[in-house]
Enzyme design. Sequence first.
Site, short mmCIF file in Angstrom:
data_model
loop_
_atom_site.label_atom_id
_atom_site.label_comp_id
_atom_site.label_asym_id
_atom_site.label_seq_id
_atom_site.Cartn_x
_atom_site.Cartn_y
_atom_site.Cartn_z
N GLU A 155 -0.96 5.33 13.62
CA GLU A 155 -0.32 5.44 12.25
C GLU A 155 -0.52 6.89 11.94
OE1 GLU A 155 -1.66 4.04 7.74
OE2 GLU A 155 -2.96 3.56 9.47
N GLU A 256 -0.48 -2.94 0.98
CA GLU A 256 -1.74 -2.04 1.10
C GLU A 256 -1.60 -1.24 -0.18
OE1 GLU A 256 -3.62 -0.21 5.04
OE2 GLU A 256 -2.57 1.25 3.98
#
Length: 272
Positions: A155, A256
């Site tokens: 990520e 998220e």
Amino acid sequence: MSFTDARFDVNLSILFTELPLLDRPAAAAAAGFDAVELWWPWVDDPAPEQSVLDGLRSALESAGTRLVGLNFYAGRLPGPDRGALSVPGAESERFLANLDVAADFAASVGCTALNALYGNRVAGVDPAEQDALALANLATAARAADRVGATLLIEALNAPESPDYPLVSAPAAIDVVNRVNAATGLDNTRFLLDLYHLSMNGEDLAEVVNRYAPLTGHVQIADNPGRGAPGTGSLPLADLLDLLRKAGYAGWTGLEYKPSPAGSAASFDWLR
């Protein structure tokens, strides 16, 4: 705003955190979701007792929710403890101690995506030395994921909120994806495309989607500014998810984002 064909899951490490961990899967199910994801939930323990792991598995099963994404250990998030891969020492050792624990737990609940945060830069240590350790540890993580049939995710975060994190662009994260795949020969490492983080870095999101969709293993969204639900900011999230679908991405999209001021259960009106 339309989000046709997207497969949404809820990140229970940022939503429903007003509830105890074991109550969150049921809360997500009550809100209409059958899939969830988590950062490593035991921030001070990379290898909890089996009874602790069994408790979370039971909570997921009782709620009828599937865990579709799990972070390897990375300390306390959000926060400064993202140095699990940066230098030899306690944090790196905790990361390595967590790999088989997390992989086995993921396998036990049918989770096939494991996210490994790269780690923060540490002052006074040669960045090349840090990158060499990161590559070695990520290769070990990729092998642990492969053992249980899972994908390793890499990520990119954003520079304003994580100034010491080296991967603050899509190309930087993709470079690590390619390096890990080359080091292991497994080709099970993919890009976690987080539209909020990439927008905070000022990237052209449509270009990122078109260029890197084939290497994307998971997607996460929040609006910008504010990291709230879709519609609270200015990102064209519906258009970007449609672009991802047209580029061939058919995986999960993790919600998220920060909950509504009215609470997590009130944070999904945009879907209705």
